[in-house]
Design an enzyme around this catalytic site. Structure first.
Site, short mmCIF file in Angstrom:
data_model
loop_
_atom_site.label_atom_id
_atom_site.label_comp_id
_atom_site.label_asym_id
_atom_site.label_seq_id
_atom_site.Cartn_x
_atom_site.Cartn_y
_atom_site.Cartn_z
N LYS A 61 0.83 -1.22 0.00
CA LYS A 61 0.00 0.00 0.00
C LYS A 61 0.86 1.27 0.00
O LYS A 61 0.59 2.20 -0.75
CB LYS A 61 -0.91 0.04 1.25
CG LYS A 61 -1.87 -1.13 1.37
CD LYS A 61 -2.83 -0.95 2.54
CE LYS A 61 -2.15 -0.89 3.89
NZ LYS A 61 -1.43 -2.13 4.28
N ARG B 61 -8.53 1.23 10.30
CA ARG B 61 -8.03 -0.10 10.61
C ARG B 61 -9.05 -0.93 11.39
O ARG B 61 -8.81 -2.09 11.68
CB ARG B 61 -6.77 0.00 11.48
CG ARG B 61 -5.49 0.38 10.73
CD ARG B 61 -4.75 -0.86 10.34
NE ARG B 61 -3.32 -0.99 10.55
CZ ARG B 61 -2.31 -0.31 10.04
NH1 ARG B 61 -2.50 0.77 9.37
NH2 ARG B 61 -1.08 -0.68 10.26
N ARG C 96 11.69 -6.16 4.41
CA ARG C 96 11.55 -4.73 4.12
C ARG C 96 12.62 -3.90 4.84
O ARG C 96 12.94 -4.13 5.99
CB ARG C 96 10.17 -4.25 4.55
CG ARG C 96 10.00 -2.74 4.47
CD ARG C 96 8.57 -2.31 4.42
NE ARG C 96 7.81 -2.68 5.59
CZ ARG C 96 6.49 -2.47 5.71
NH1 ARG C 96 5.82 -1.94 4.70
NH2 ARG C 96 5.88 -2.82 6.80
N ARG D 253 12.13 -1.47 10.29
CA ARG D 253 11.15 -1.00 11.27
C ARG D 253 11.09 -2.01 12.42
O ARG D 253 11.07 -3.21 12.17
CB ARG D 253 9.77 -0.90 10.62
CG ARG D 253 9.58 0.35 9.79
CD ARG D 253 8.33 0.30 8.95
NE ARG D 253 7.15 -0.20 9.65
CZ ARG D 253 5.91 -0.17 9.13
NH1 ARG D 253 5.71 0.35 7.93
NH2 ARG D 253 4.90 -0.65 9.80
N ARG E 227 0.70 -8.42 13.86
CA ARG E 227 0.11 -7.48 12.90
C ARG E 227 -0.81 -8.20 11.91
O ARG E 227 -1.87 -7.69 11.56
CB ARG E 227 1.22 -6.74 12.15
CG ARG E 227 1.94 -5.76 13.08
CD ARG E 227 3.22 -5.25 12.47
NE ARG E 227 3.00 -4.45 11.29
CZ ARG E 227 3.87 -4.32 10.28
NH1 ARG E 227 5.01 -4.97 10.32
NH2 ARG E 227 3.59 -3.56 9.27
P1 AMP Z 1 1.71 0.92 9.15
O1 AMP Z 1 2.88 1.78 8.78
O2 AMP Z 1 0.44 1.35 8.48
O3 AMP Z 1 1.99 -0.55 9.00
O4 AMP Z 1 1.45 1.18 10.71
C1 AMP Z 1 2.43 0.83 11.67
C2 AMP Z 1 1.81 0.73 13.04
O5 AMP Z 1 1.23 1.99 13.42
C3 AMP Z 1 0.64 -0.26 13.16
O6 AMP Z 1 1.08 -1.59 13.37
C4 AMP Z 1 -0.09 0.32 14.36
O7 AMP Z 1 0.59 0.01 15.57
C5 AMP Z 1 0.03 1.80 14.12
N1 AMP Z 1 -1.08 2.31 13.28
C6 AMP Z 1 -1.01 2.83 12.03
N2 AMP Z 1 -2.22 3.20 11.58
C7 AMP Z 1 -3.09 2.89 12.57
C8 AMP Z 1 -4.50 3.00 12.71
N3 AMP Z 1 -5.26 3.50 11.72
N4 AMP Z 1 -5.05 2.59 13.89
C9 AMP Z 1 -4.30 2.09 14.88
N5 AMP Z 1 -2.98 1.93 14.80
C10 AMP Z 1 -2.37 2.33 13.66
#
Ligand code: AMP
Length: 209
Positions: free
Chosen positions: A14, A89, A123, A156, A167
């Site tokens: 994404k 989410r 990654r 990360r 996740r």
């Molecule tokens: P991402 O970069 O989208 O994979 O997000 C990394 C981490 O940020 C996730 O595993 C969550 O811990 C947190 N996070 C990102 N977006 C959200 C969201 N919309 N709601 C809750 N936690 C989020």
């Protein structure tokens, strides 16, 4: 006007597609993950409250995510459209978003689970320009260094194997019900997100129209 949501499991690509499409359409790429990581790096109170949840691969509480997103959506550049990557989410977030705006399309990235694991654990990201690589499928020209600015690439914390399983499970239990939520509303456009980024990009653009 383009008000777009990218929905899909972690590792579906994404972020990579969002960066390209947002630039092509001239709209901001709003990644709640990036906004939260910036808050963590800046040691803001919100960042401190979010950090442990993120490290463990759990969702950050809705109130914090909504706060950071609302602030970003209120900026001038988001009035002409936006591309949301990583939000909503869960159902509560989707309902909160519906109270704020009307969406045009939700692109659902479809990838078999067995493809996600190596994409996530392989990654690497550039902390300077946010470029994303994969040590197996999209390696940088010089190992461990960004093609654009030479910065040492990092992994990360939540891409380590300990957090990746959590996740994927959080996606299955909390986020995947949104596929039905947006299907019912006639907004969902599923795309095959396997293959190289350029091929996926063609499908994304077709879905957005
Ligand atoms: P991402 O970069 O989208 O994979 O997000 C990394 C981490 O940020 C996730 O595993 C969550 O811990 C947190 N996070 C990102 N977006 C959200 C969201 N919309 N709601 C809750 N936690 C989020």
């Amino acid at each position: 006007m383009h008000r777009i949501v990218f929905l899909g499991p972690p590792g579906a690509g994404k972020g990579t597609q969002a960066a390209t499409l947002a630039q092509a359409l001239g709209i901001p790429h709003l990644s709640t993950g990036d906004l939260l990581r910036a808050a963590v790096a800046a040691h803001t109170p919100l960042g401190l409250a979010a950090e442990e949840h993120m490290r463990a691969g759990r969702l950050v509480p809705d109130s914090l995510v909504l706060e950071i997103l609302e602030e970003r959506l209120a900026r001038d550049d988001a009035t002409r459209g936006f591309l949301l990557d990583g939000f909503p989410r869960n159902l509560a977030q989707a309902e909160a978003l519906d109270r704020k705006t009307t969406l045009d399309v939700v692109v659902a990235f479809e990838v078999p689970t067995e493809v996600l694991l190596p994409r996530l654990t392989g990654r690497r990201t550039c902390p300077t320009c946010r470029a994303v690589y994969n040590i197996v499928t999209q390696p940088p020209r010089v190992p461990d260094h960004c093609d654009h600015d030479g910065t040492l690439l990092v992994q990360r914390p939540d891409d380590r194997p300990e957090a990746v399983g959590t996740r994927l499970e959080v996606y299955r239990s909390e986020t995947s019900p949104l596929l039905r939520y947006y299907t019912v509303r006639g907004l969902l456009r599923p795309i095959d997100a396997t293959g190289d980024p350029a091929a996926v990009g063609v499908r994304v653009r077709a879905a957005v129209g």
